[in-house]
Design a protein around this motif. Structure first.
Motif, mmCIF file in Angstrom:
data_model
loop_
_atom_site.group_PDB
_atom_site.id
_atom_site.type_symbol
_atom_site.label_atom_id
_atom_site.label_comp_id
_atom_site.label_asym_id
_atom_site.label_seq_id
_atom_site.Cartn_x
_atom_site.Cartn_y
_atom_site.Cartn_z
ATOM 1 N N SER A 1 43.184 36.984 37.447
ATOM 2 C CA SER A 1 43.705 35.969 36.526
ATOM 3 C C SER A 1 44.219 34.722 37.233
ATOM 4 O O SER A 1 44.371 33.686 36.607
ATOM 5 C CB SER A 1 44.811 36.570 35.659
ATOM 6 O OG SER A 1 45.892 36.978 36.477
ATOM 7 N N GLN A 2 44.477 34.806 38.546
ATOM 8 C CA GLN A 2 45.027 33.672 39.288
ATOM 9 C C GLN A 2 43.972 32.929 40.107
ATOM 10 O O GLN A 2 44.261 31.877 40.665
ATOM 11 C CB GLN A 2 46.141 34.159 40.234
ATOM 12 C CG GLN A 2 47.271 34.898 39.535
ATOM 13 C CD GLN A 2 47.993 34.032 38.517
ATOM 14 O OE1 GLN A 2 48.299 32.881 38.780
ATOM 15 N NE2 GLN A 2 48.247 34.586 37.343
ATOM 16 N N SER A 3 42.763 33.449 40.200
ATOM 17 C CA SER A 3 41.758 32.921 41.117
ATOM 18 C C SER A 3 40.770 31.990 40.419
ATOM 19 O O SER A 3 40.468 32.157 39.236
ATOM 20 C CB SER A 3 40.997 34.093 41.753
ATOM 21 O OG SER A 3 39.950 33.614 42.553
ATOM 22 N N ASP A 4 40.259 31.022 41.189
ATOM 23 C CA ASP A 4 39.180 30.164 40.698
ATOM 24 C C ASP A 4 37.814 30.793 40.989
ATOM 25 O O ASP A 4 36.795 30.303 40.524
ATOM 26 C CB ASP A 4 39.248 28.791 41.357
ATOM 27 C CG ASP A 4 40.413 27.967 40.830
ATOM 28 O OD1 ASP A 4 40.791 28.180 39.663
ATOM 29 O OD2 ASP A 4 40.940 27.130 41.586
ATOM 30 N N GLU A 5 37.810 31.876 41.763
ATOM 31 C CA GLU A 5 36.559 32.548 42.080
ATOM 32 C C GLU A 5 36.095 33.366 40.880
ATOM 33 O O GLU A 5 36.891 33.987 40.186
ATOM 34 C CB GLU A 5 36.737 33.487 43.278
ATOM 35 C CG GLU A 5 37.040 32.774 44.570
ATOM 36 C CD GLU A 5 37.195 33.759 45.708
ATOM 37 O OE1 GLU A 5 36.314 34.624 45.869
ATOM 38 O OE2 GLU A 5 38.191 33.656 46.425
ATOM 39 N N ARG A 6 34.770 33.344 40.680
ATOM 40 C CA ARG A 6 34.229 34.076 39.544
ATOM 41 C C ARG A 6 32.753 34.400 39.786
ATOM 42 O O ARG A 6 32.088 33.753 40.584
ATOM 43 C CB ARG A 6 34.378 33.269 38.274
ATOM 44 C CG ARG A 6 33.618 31.957 38.303
ATOM 45 C CD ARG A 6 34.058 31.020 37.185
ATOM 46 N NE ARG A 6 33.346 29.766 37.213
ATOM 47 C CZ ARG A 6 33.676 28.722 37.975
ATOM 48 N NH1 ARG A 6 34.718 28.785 38.785
ATOM 49 N NH2 ARG A 6 32.976 27.611 37.947
#
Length: 134
Positions: free
Chosen positions: A65-70
């Motif tokens: 929920s905190q990451s820009d990685e996807r």
């Protein structure tokens, strides 16, 4: 007032269908239904023509929920179509109706986005095409 209501009721009774008319209509409806039933019995092959073309969804799964990685799974284009053919039975005694179905998924790909530099875009799975027929 009573005379007016009585004359109105008498006027309306003239439009009431007679029992003979109702009976004739019932017989005609039964006759039409029987003809339709016989036609259905003659042609028992039910067919539904498919020609579906859809842009399949793009699924995005963040690392947390905190990451820009996807991960992004682009499911591309979905096509479903069919056609009907009549073929001879294996014993050559009658003809059968065959429904042939084609299914394809094109432009499927999996990407990893985000990461150390926000512009990072890594193709994890090259674009794939899947065709299934008959």
């Amino acid at each position: 007032m009573n005379d007016f209501v009585q004359s109105l009721l008498n006027f309306g009774l003239g439009f009431k269908p007679s029992d003979e008319m109702i009976e004739t209509a019932k017989k005609k409806a039964v006759e039409v239904a029987n003809v339709a039933k016989d036609k259905v019995k003659e042609n028992t092959d039910t067919r539904i023509k498919l020609d579906v073309r859809l842009a399949a969804p793009c699924i995005v799964a963040p690392r947390n929920s905190q990451s820009d990685e996807r991960l992004e799974a682009n499911l591309g284009q979905l096509v479903i179509a069919n056609h009907f053919t009549r073929r001879q039975s294996p014993t050559n005694t009658y003809k059968i109706l065959v429904d042939s179905l084609q299914f394809s998924l094109t432009q499927l790909e999996l990407r990893r986005r985000g990461g150390l530099s926000l512009g990072e875009d890594v193709l994890v799975v090259e674009p794939v095409e899947l065709f299934v027929s008959e």
